[in-house]
Write an enzyme that holds these catalytic residues in place. Structure first.
Site, PDB file in Angstrom:
ATOM      1  N   SER A   6       0.838  -1.199   0.000  1.00 39.93           N
ATOM      2  CA  SER A   6       0.000   0.000   0.000  1.00 39.93           C
ATOM      3  C   SER A   6       0.873   1.249   0.000  1.00 39.93           C
ATOM      4  O   SER A   6       2.103   1.167   0.023  1.00 39.93           O
ATOM      5  CB  SER A   6      -0.892   0.004   1.244  1.00 39.93           C
ATOM      6  OG  SER A   6      -0.082   0.166   2.395  1.00 39.93           O
TER       7      SER A   6
ATOM      8  N   PHE B 110       2.697   4.274   1.739  1.00 42.06           N
ATOM      9  CA  PHE B 110       3.399   4.403   3.021  1.00 42.06           C
ATOM     10  C   PHE B 110       3.883   3.061   3.587  1.00 42.06           C
ATOM     11  O   PHE B 110       4.029   2.907   4.787  1.00 42.06           O
ATOM     12  CB  PHE B 110       2.516   5.108   4.067  1.00 42.06           C
ATOM     13  CG  PHE B 110       1.900   6.377   3.556  1.00 42.06           C
ATOM     14  CD1 PHE B 110       2.673   7.495   3.318  1.00 42.06           C
ATOM     15  CD2 PHE B 110       0.540   6.439   3.286  1.00 42.06           C
ATOM     16  CE1 PHE B 110       2.112   8.659   2.824  1.00 42.06           C
ATOM     17  CE2 PHE B 110      -0.028   7.600   2.790  1.00 42.06           C
ATOM     18  CZ  PHE B 110       0.752   8.710   2.562  1.00 42.06           C
TER      19      PHE B 110
ATOM     20  N   GLY C   9       6.722   1.647   2.305  1.00 43.68           N
ATOM     21  CA  GLY C   9       8.176   1.576   2.129  1.00 43.68           C
ATOM     22  C   GLY C   9       8.626   0.850   0.870  1.00 43.68           C
ATOM     23  O   GLY C   9       9.746   0.345   0.817  1.00 43.68           O
ATOM     24  N   LYS C  10       7.765   0.807  -0.137  1.00 43.68           N
ATOM     25  CA  LYS C  10       8.124   0.115  -1.394  1.00 43.68           C
ATOM     26  C   LYS C  10       9.333   0.754  -2.068  1.00 43.68           C
ATOM     27  O   LYS C  10      10.272   0.070  -2.452  1.00 43.68           O
ATOM     28  CB  LYS C  10       6.965   0.168  -2.403  1.00 43.68           C
ATOM     29  CG  LYS C  10       5.697  -0.477  -1.951  1.00 43.68           C
ATOM     30  CD  LYS C  10       4.618  -0.346  -3.016  1.00 43.68           C
ATOM     31  CE  LYS C  10       4.288   1.100  -3.345  1.00 43.68           C
ATOM     32  NZ  LYS C  10       3.695   1.853  -2.226  1.00 43.68           N
TER      33      LYS C  10
ATOM     34  N   GLU D 158       6.890   2.808  -9.257  1.00 42.53           N
ATOM     35  CA  GLU D 158       5.492   3.173  -9.583  1.00 42.53           C
ATOM     36  C   GLU D 158       4.994   2.362 -10.781  1.00 42.53           C
ATOM     37  O   GLU D 158       4.341   2.880 -11.699  1.00 42.53           O
ATOM     38  CB  GLU D 158       5.380   4.685  -9.877  1.00 42.53           C
ATOM     39  CG  GLU D 158       5.849   5.578  -8.743  1.00 42.53           C
ATOM     40  CD  GLU D 158       4.854   5.651  -7.574  1.00 42.53           C
ATOM     41  OE1 GLU D 158       3.788   4.982  -7.631  1.00 42.53           O
ATOM     42  OE2 GLU D 158       5.157   6.372  -6.607  1.00 42.53           O
TER      43      GLU D 158
ATOM     44  N   CYS E  40      -5.654   1.988  14.039  1.00 40.75           N
ATOM     45  CA  CYS E  40      -5.546   1.055  15.174  1.00 40.75           C
ATOM     46  C   CYS E  40      -4.150   0.477  15.382  1.00 40.75           C
ATOM     47  O   CYS E  40      -3.926  -0.235  16.360  1.00 40.75           O
ATOM     48  CB  CYS E  40      -6.555  -0.079  15.005  1.00 40.75           C
ATOM     49  SG  CYS E  40      -6.056  -1.278  13.755  1.00 40.75           S
TER      50      CYS E  40
HETATM   51 ZN    ZN Z   1      -6.876  -0.719  11.684  1.00 43.55          ZN
END
Ligand code: ZN
Length: 195
Positions: free
Chosen positions: A18, A20, A22-23, A90, A149
């Site tokens: 996803s 953020f 760190g790819k 990308e 979370c």
């Molecule tokens: Zn969560």
């Protein structure tokens, strides 16, 4: 952590995840290590990715290496004669020929390291990433931390529903979320729309 195979010639690696997660940092880490080992490396990215600047692959912590912006995946073949390691950043924004191009590179004994978003903000597989992941010898899925979370996050949750699949943005528009928090957020957006 990814360890490079010994005694192999060409192959394909995919780093996906996803926003953020760190790819790009992982792509840069791998390419820099090859560079230190005196291998010729070159990183490409689609020209449309202009979030920071036009000439460099820049990760979110400004850890950068030089890169070539290209209009199409075809163009990559023109710049890799003397190169042993080809980085592609990308990748989800490239055209549909990219998987074929990556195969040509790997078949010609080049190490191909690809980084890209595996899912868009609607949690749908993004562009050519599914094909690339299927074709690669090595796939690494990196994760972010859910901003709601603190669990492991694999979704790029977008606050704004306006705009298409390709919408570049920063932390004010997206946040990484785990499955449960992503579902909750999408349900809240639906309720807002139905009002
Ligand atoms: Zn969560």
């Amino acid at each position: 952590m990814f360890i490079e195979p010994k005694n192999s010639k060409g192959w394909i690696e995919v780093i996906c995840g996803s926003m953020f997660s760190g790819k790009t940092e992982e792509l840069i880490r791998r390419v820099k290590r090859a560079k230190i080992a005196k291998q010729d490396v070159r990183i490409f990215k689609p020209k449309m990715e202009t979030r920071y600047d036009k000439v460099k692959v820049v990760s979110h912590d400004d850890n950068y290496v030089d890169s070539f912006p290209v209009d199409t995946s075809d163009e990559i073949l023109r710049w890799v004669d003397d190169v042993q390691v080809v980085g592609i950043d990308e990748a989800q924004f490239f055209d549909e020929k990219l998987p074929e191009i990556c195969n040509i590179l790997a078949n010609n004994n080049k190490r191909v390291v690809i980084a890209g978003l595996d899912m868009d903000f609607l949690a749908k597989p993004f562009g050519v990433m599914p094909q690339l992941m299927a074709m690669a010898e090595y796939v690494t899925k990196v994760h972010a931390i859910c901003m709601q979370c603190g669990s492991v996050a694999q979704y790029s949750y977008r606050f704004s529903k306006s705009g298409g699949q390709v919408q570049l943005g920063e932390k004010d528009q997206y946040e990484p979320r785990c499955r449960a928090c992503y579902i909750t957020g999408m349900e809240e957006q639906k309720v807002d729309t139905d009002k």
